[in-house]
Write a protein that holds these residues in place. Structure first.
Motif, PDB file in Angstrom:
ATOM      1  N   GLY A   1       5.238  -2.654 -15.021  1.00 16.43           N
ATOM      2  CA  GLY A   1       4.268  -1.582 -14.854  1.00 16.43           C
ATOM      3  C   GLY A   1       3.944  -1.386 -13.398  1.00 16.43           C
ATOM      4  O   GLY A   1       4.311  -2.182 -12.538  1.00 16.43           O
ATOM      5  N   SER A   2       3.245  -0.313 -13.139  1.00 18.78           N
ATOM      6  CA  SER A   2       2.892   0.010 -11.763  1.00 18.78           C
ATOM      7  C   SER A   2       1.438  -0.348 -11.505  1.00 18.78           C
ATOM      8  O   SER A   2       0.622  -0.357 -12.425  1.00 18.78           O
ATOM      9  N   PRO A   3       1.083  -0.630 -10.269  1.00 12.86           N
ATOM     10  CA  PRO A   3      -0.313  -0.921  -9.942  1.00 12.86           C
ATOM     11  C   PRO A   3      -1.170   0.323 -10.107  1.00 12.86           C
ATOM     12  O   PRO A   3      -0.676   1.451 -10.103  1.00 12.86           O
TER      13      PRO A   3
ATOM     14  N   SER B   1       0.824  -1.205   0.000  1.00 16.00           N
ATOM     15  CA  SER B   1       0.000   0.000   0.000  1.00 16.00           C
ATOM     16  C   SER B   1       0.861   1.258   0.000  1.00 16.00           C
ATOM     17  O   SER B   1       0.582   2.221  -0.730  1.00 16.00           O
ATOM     18  N   ALA B   2       1.910   1.270   0.816  1.00 15.31           N
ATOM     19  CA  ALA B   2       2.803   2.434   0.853  1.00 15.31           C
ATOM     20  C   ALA B   2       3.509   2.619  -0.485  1.00 15.31           C
ATOM     21  O   ALA B   2       3.688   3.750  -0.963  1.00 15.31           O
ATOM     22  N   HIS B   3       3.919   1.513  -1.104  1.00 15.54           N
ATOM     23  CA  HIS B   3       4.594   1.594  -2.405  1.00 15.54           C
ATOM     24  C   HIS B   3       3.635   2.130  -3.475  1.00 15.54           C
ATOM     25  O   HIS B   3       4.010   2.984  -4.291  1.00 15.54           O
ATOM     26  N   MET B   4       2.391   1.655  -3.479  1.00 14.25           N
ATOM     27  CA  MET B   4       1.422   2.121  -4.472  1.00 14.25           C
ATOM     28  C   MET B   4       1.123   3.606  -4.285  1.00 14.25           C
ATOM     29  O   MET B   4       0.992   4.359  -5.253  1.00 14.25           O
TER      30      MET B   4
ATOM     31  N   LEU C   1      -6.692   1.157  -3.558  1.00 12.61           N
ATOM     32  CA  LEU C   1      -7.893   1.236  -2.732  1.00 12.61           C
ATOM     33  C   LEU C   1      -8.241  -0.126  -2.139  1.00 12.61           C
ATOM     34  O   LEU C   1      -8.656  -0.221  -0.980  1.00 12.61           O
ATOM     35  N   CYS C   2      -8.064  -1.190  -2.929  1.00 12.46           N
ATOM     36  CA  CYS C   2      -8.331  -2.546  -2.426  1.00 12.46           C
ATOM     37  C   CYS C   2      -7.356  -2.905  -1.310  1.00 12.46           C
ATOM     38  O   CYS C   2      -7.736  -3.487  -0.293  1.00 12.46           O
TER      39      CYS C   2
END
Length: 515
Positions: free
Chosen positions: A485-487, A121-124, A493-494
């Motif tokens: 690629g990146s999320p 989550s922090a990375h996204m 959000l998920c």
């Protein structure tokens, strides 16, 4: 009766019997020979003078007499690593310490899953917002800069909201050209004092700097008679009339359109792909609720909660959940931004004596904090293209609201949420925080069919939550093992949902949603 055996022999037998079974011979021998021979013969505290004196010895502790090593001579055990520090390369010795804990393998795996979701989550979030250090550097570089230091990329606004115009501008930083938005607030619509103190959040417009300056003559402000900037014609003098001095806010995100523009242009999509469109609506409403929660934590409210003042920004990458699917182009999930704010006053509007009068005042007010839930309820109808004008609402004197047609698996849940947000009794009206939880359940479960075979319980919801976390991580691994690629925003959000939700929260939310 026979006399007891001599004292030395008695002590020698007790010394041999003291070590526990399994103790080493070395330890057993040290116990025997640590007793001075003179003491064995005489039972006195000092040896006879004709024998050499023994060096003074420390008294034996109980642990030493049982064959255990002394504490100072044993190496200190390193504390086991925390679950946040565990990786595939963690040493087996450290891993073994955790496996021996009361939680066992199950607790270890579940804890690692939660820690992994927090890291992802922090990375996204960093991928979506950019590194915090880079934004701080840009803020320092833009301090004191005005229009002359910026490159206007388009003289016409890229977006016009209900309270401001937005222009795309460029700035060179460390040999790279950066793009952001210059926000020109409309008269009496500036919220600089409040916006400059807000923390970073994915649903809140980020401020990079501000200045006051004359508007460049090439910029166009549509819709303002007498204040529209334009270049001078050949018949006019070379020096045009001075432009008005306006406050300008530099914002990190460049908006493409407002939520009102998005809803207006999506009628056809709603008819042809209702499931896809209503899922997008749920995700946009979820971002709004998360942003409102963040603002309430700082005692700040949204200035005017209407579709014209909610901005949509294109994400830097296409969400993986939509890759490989046949969906209309240009309709991937955008970021929703709250862009106008005001500080909540300590003294709130007194509650009226009539619930219906309070309900009507909340809908017609300029969005006081108590009316946020009512305005989110109105937004649900507006996103679903159902007429929810004030005249329409206030015309219903009963508790019945306009009907929402059932077009997808999300329609019934959105109708239920709108009813709870627009309830005339404020005590039965759900909060923004509860609305966020309902939207998350609508998007990612648990759905009502989970309770068809088994009675709803905390144990069932805990098992569902643990299984979904494991499956979510597996899906991430399978998706990201392919093309780079990146999320996307939906994945973030998920992740936010499954990172923080508990079985107790799920029990409460499903009770309200599926009542």
């Amino acid at each position: 009766d026979p006399l007891p055996p001599p004292l030395p022999k008695k002590q020698l037998q007790r010394a041999e019997s003291l070590p526990e079974p399994g103790s080493s011979p070395r330890c057993h021998g040290s116990i025997l020979y640590s007793i001075p021979p003179p003491l064995l013969r005489h039972g006195e505290g000092a040896p006879p003078p004709d024998r050499p004196s023994w060096p003074p010895k420390k008294p034996l502790s109980k642990s030493r007499s049982l064959g255990e090593p002394l504490a100072p001579s044993s190496p200190q055990k390193a504390p086991p690593p925390s679950l946040k520090e565990l990786t595939f390369g963690t040493a087996d010795g450290e891993l073994g310490q955790l496996l021996e804990s009361p939680a066992g393998v199950s607790g270890l795996v579940l804890g690692c899953q939660e820690a992994a979701l927090a890291r992802l989550s922090a990375h996204m979030q960093e991928e979506l917002l950019g590194p915090e250090e880079r934004q701080q550097l840009l803020q320092a570089e833009l301090a004191g800069k005005r229009w002359a230091a910026l490159g206007v990329l388009d003289p016409r606004p890229c977006c016009q909201s209900g309270d401001a115009w937005y222009f795309r501008v460029g700035f060179t930083l460390e040999h790279s050209q950066l793009q952001f938005a210059a926000k020109v607030p409309k008269p009496c619509c500036s919220s600089l004092g409040v916006q400059s103190s807000l923390g970073t959040h994915c649903s809140i417009q980020r401020l990079l700097g501000h200045f006051t300056d004359c508007l460049p003559p090439e910029l166009v402000l549509p819709g303002i008679p007498g204040k529209q900037s334009r270049a001078p014609s050949r018949e006019e003098p070379a020096c045009p009339a001075p432009q008005p001095v306006l406050q300008v806010l530099l914002c990190a995100e460049v908006p493409q359109q407002t939520l009102a523009d998005f809803v207006k242009g999506s009628h056809a999509l709603h008819r042809t792909s209702p499931g896809h469109y209503e899922r997008l609506g749920c995700l946009l409403l979820l971002q709004l609720c998360m942003g409102l929660e963040h603002l309430r934590g700082q005692n700040v409210a949204q200035g005017d909660l209407c579709p014209e003042n909610l901005l949509l920004v294109q994400c830097p990458c296409a969400p993986r959940s939509q890759q490989g699917q046949k969906e209309p182009l240009g309709l991937s999930l955008p970021r929703l931004l709250i862009s106008s704010f005001f500080k909540v006053q300590e003294k709130q509007r007194p509650r009226s004596s009539s619930q219906e009068q309070d309900w009507s005042q909340g809908l017609t007010a300029a969005s006081p904090p108590a009316a946020a839930e009512l305005n989110v309820g109105r937004l649900i109808y507006q996103i679903l293209h159902v007429d929810i004008s004030l005249e329409n609402i206030l015309g219903f004197r009963s508790k019945r609201l306009p009907e929402i047609p059932s077009l997808s698996i999300y329609s019934a849940g959105l109708k239920r949420l709108a009813t709870l947000l627009l309830h005339r009794d404020p005590h039965q009206r759900v909060s923004v925080e509860q609305a966020r939880g309902i939207l998350q359940v609508l998007l990612w479960g648990p759905r009502q069919e989970l309770f068809a075979r088994s009675r709803k319980s905390l144990a069932l919801l805990r098992g569902w939550l643990e299984a979904k976390r494991a499956l979510l991580l597996l899906r991430f691994a399978e998706n990201w093992a392919g093309a780079g690629g990146s999320p996307g925003l939906e994945e973030w959000l998920c992740c936010q949902y499954f990172q923080g939700v508990t079985e107790h929260t799920l029990f409460q939310v499903t009770q309200v949603l599926y009542a």
